[in-house]
Design an enzyme around this catalytic site. Structure first.
Site, PDB file in Angstrom:
ATOM      1  CG  HIS A 122      -1.858   1.000   1.467  1.00  0.00           C
ATOM      2  ND1 HIS A 122      -1.552   2.275   1.897  1.00  0.00           N
ATOM      3  CD2 HIS A 122      -3.201   0.984   1.320  1.00  0.00           C
ATOM      4  CE1 HIS A 122      -2.663   2.987   1.996  1.00  0.00           C
ATOM      5  NE2 HIS A 122      -3.687   2.224   1.644  1.00  0.00           N
ATOM      6  CG  ASP A 199       0.748  -2.281   6.262  1.00  0.00           C
ATOM      7  OD1 ASP A 199      -0.198  -2.354   7.051  1.00  0.00           O
ATOM      8  OD2 ASP A 199       0.692  -1.643   5.195  1.00  0.00           O
ATOM      9  CD  GLN A 202      -6.682  -4.512   4.299  1.00  0.00           C
ATOM     10  OE1 GLN A 202      -7.573  -5.328   4.574  1.00  0.00           O
ATOM     11  NE2 GLN A 202      -6.939  -3.247   4.041  1.00  0.00           N
ATOM     12  CE  LYS A 225      -7.139   0.061   6.448  1.00  0.00           C
ATOM     13  NZ  LYS A 225      -7.936   0.329   5.245  1.00  0.00           N
ATOM     14  CB  CYS A 363      -3.883   3.416  -1.366  1.00  0.00           C
ATOM     15  SG  CYS A 363      -4.942   4.799  -1.036  1.00  0.00           S
TER      16      CYS A 363
HETATM   17  N1  PMP Z   1      -1.599  -0.616   4.663  1.00  0.00           N
HETATM   18  C1  PMP Z   1      -2.570  -1.356   4.123  1.00  0.00           C
HETATM   19  C2  PMP Z   1      -2.253  -2.741   3.643  1.00  0.00           C
HETATM   20  C3  PMP Z   1      -3.867  -0.849   4.051  1.00  0.00           C
HETATM   21  O1  PMP Z   1      -4.850  -1.596   3.537  1.00  0.00           O
HETATM   22  C4  PMP Z   1      -4.131   0.457   4.537  1.00  0.00           C
HETATM   23  C5  PMP Z   1      -5.523   1.053   4.443  1.00  0.00           C
HETATM   24  N2  PMP Z   1      -6.145   0.873   3.206  1.00  0.00           N
HETATM   25  C6  PMP Z   1      -3.078   1.180   5.099  1.00  0.00           C
HETATM   26  C7  PMP Z   1      -1.834   0.617   5.139  1.00  0.00           C
HETATM   27  C8  PMP Z   1      -3.290   2.557   5.655  1.00  0.00           C
HETATM   28  O2  PMP Z   1      -4.161   2.512   6.747  1.00  0.00           O
HETATM   29  P1  PMP Z   1      -4.723   3.851   7.403  1.00  0.00           P
HETATM   30  O3  PMP Z   1      -5.281   4.668   6.268  1.00  0.00           O
HETATM   31  O4  PMP Z   1      -5.766   3.384   8.357  1.00  0.00           O
HETATM   32  O5  PMP Z   1      -3.573   4.536   8.063  1.00  0.00           O
END
Ligand code: PMP
Length: 405
Positions: A122, A199, A202, A225, A363
């Protein structure tokens, strides 16, 4: 086995109707819905004991501070960290990665060093490292992936070396759902004494996460999440690393004493919690973790695996649908395209049928670039979804195909 009828009544929003249809919420990868216990806990904070934490002698501040520290203990237990000193509250995954990139990066990364990430990341696990590399004259190395989103582990082993300062890897791809062999990736880095950040944005909501068993050095995730509130997240870090890292941000609460000449920083975890934290969010997050703990992480994983296999079967049978990320190891995410239909058009038509999916690059532009596409339609399921909702998605896709034929 999950009692799905009961579970669904725990989430008030699932009873909503959209354009006159029962809502089918399949955008759980972006954010999950909140059970009533989380909503109630947040209401309780603001109606019964709202007060800034750690700084007050009065009754309300005492309760809020105790609840906040209790939330830290619940998070610790949830990911099986060794100590609450290793649990830092922040605003989410993005903040956690930036914290490590700035403070670990400040101390341990220099000219000629390398940071290793993967092709699945991401943007939140790419850009902070790019910024660090730019500041420090370091280089970003990327583990490549196959057409199915599987990482090339031989390549990974080959690029790890004396210059590698950190490996930052996703627990699961938000764009494709693919789960890389995180344990193997960590073990390989560990052999060479290289720290690893996972990270977990997910990861943490889909099954049991044990940071000591994983043996990662940092683990980050977002409350929203994992059925908790927005604006709250967690950075887990091994104490020996956190101790050696300078604070990321300066301000109140992260200090023991301040004079104009010198500031003495606070102990862990407060050293990394400058300013008023989202204490209400932390308390709400603890309620969410207790809730899914009671449902059972193994039961959740089993229910989601069932939905994934049913949805994969249903969508694969529709002529004109291409699924991306056909790995055998996935979280409950299906990323797909429909021949001859732009993903935005498909998403909008599905929306009119009450089916909420996400469209675009999620993203993760480098993933899309690698696959030679400009985005996908993503259906992300979780344990409160049903096979009937998968049918609604499949029927919706068939309708889209009919409309655009
Ligand atoms: N890493 C991953 C794999 C994600 O799916 C996301 C959110 N889509 C993020 C980082 C960023 O998370 P946040 O916007 O809650 O900081």
């Amino acid at each position: 086995m999950i009692d799905i009828e009961k579970i669904r009544t725990d989430f008030p929003i699932l009873g909503e109707r959209v354009y006159g249809k029962d809502l089918v919420y399949l955008d759980n990868g972006a954010t999950t819905q909140k059970p009533k216990v989380v909503i109630d806990r947040m209401e309780e904070v603001f109606t019964r004991y709202n007060s800034n934490i750690h700084r007050g002698v009065h009754h309300l501040s005492d309760i809020a501070s105790r609840e906040y520290e209790q939330a830290r203990e619940i998070v610790r237990g949830f990911i099986n960290a060794g100590s609450t000193d290793e649990i830092i509250f922040n605003s989410g995954t993005t903040a956690g990665i930036n914290n490590v990139a700035c403070s670990f990066g400040e101390r341990f990364v220099g000219r000629g060093d390398e940071i290793v990430i993967s092709a699945l990341e991401h943007h939140a696990n790419i850009v902070p490292w790019q910024m660090l590399c730019e500041r420090k004259g370091a280089t970003l190395r990327v583990i490549p992936m196959s057409d199915d989103g599987e990482l090339n582990i031989d390549h990974y082993k080959a690029i790890l070396g004396k210059s590698t300062r950190l490996v930052a890897i996703t627990h699961a791809s938000n764009a494709l759902g693919v789960v890389p062999p995180v344990k193997e990736i960590i073990a390989e880095a560990r052999r060479l004494g290289i720290p690893v950040l996972v990270d977990g944005a997910q990861g943490v909501q889909h099954g049991v996460v044990d940071v000591r068993d994983l043996d990662c050095d940092f683990y980050v995730f977002s409350g929203h999440k994992v059925y908790g509130p927005t604006g709250i997240g967690v950075l887990y870090g091994k104490r020996e690393l956190l101790d050696d890292m300078p604070p990321w941000q300066g301000g109140g609460d992260m200090v023991k004493s301040v004079t104009f000449e010198k500031t003495e920083y606070n102990d862990l975890p407060f050293k990394f919690e400058a300013g008023t934290t989202n204490y209400a969010g932390a308390i709400g997050l603890a309620a969410a973790l207790e809730y899914i703990g009671a449902v059972g992480l193994e039961e959740i994983a089993a229910a989601e695996a069932d939905l994934l296999s049913y949805a994969t079967e249903r969508l694969s049978a529709i002529k004109g649908v291409t699924i991306y990320g056909n790995s055998s190891c996935k979280i409950s995410v299906i990323s797909f395209l429909i021949d001859g239909v732009h993903q935005y058009d498909a998403g909008m038509v599905l929306d009119k049928m009450g089916v909420a999916v996400r469209t675009g690059t999620h993203c993760a532009q480098p993933v899309m670039e690698r696959l030679g596409i400009d985005g996908t339609i993503r259906a992300s399921f979780c344990f409160y979804n049903t096979r009937h909702e998968v049918d609604r998605l499949a029927e919706g896709i068939e309708k889209v195909i009919e409309m655009f034929r």
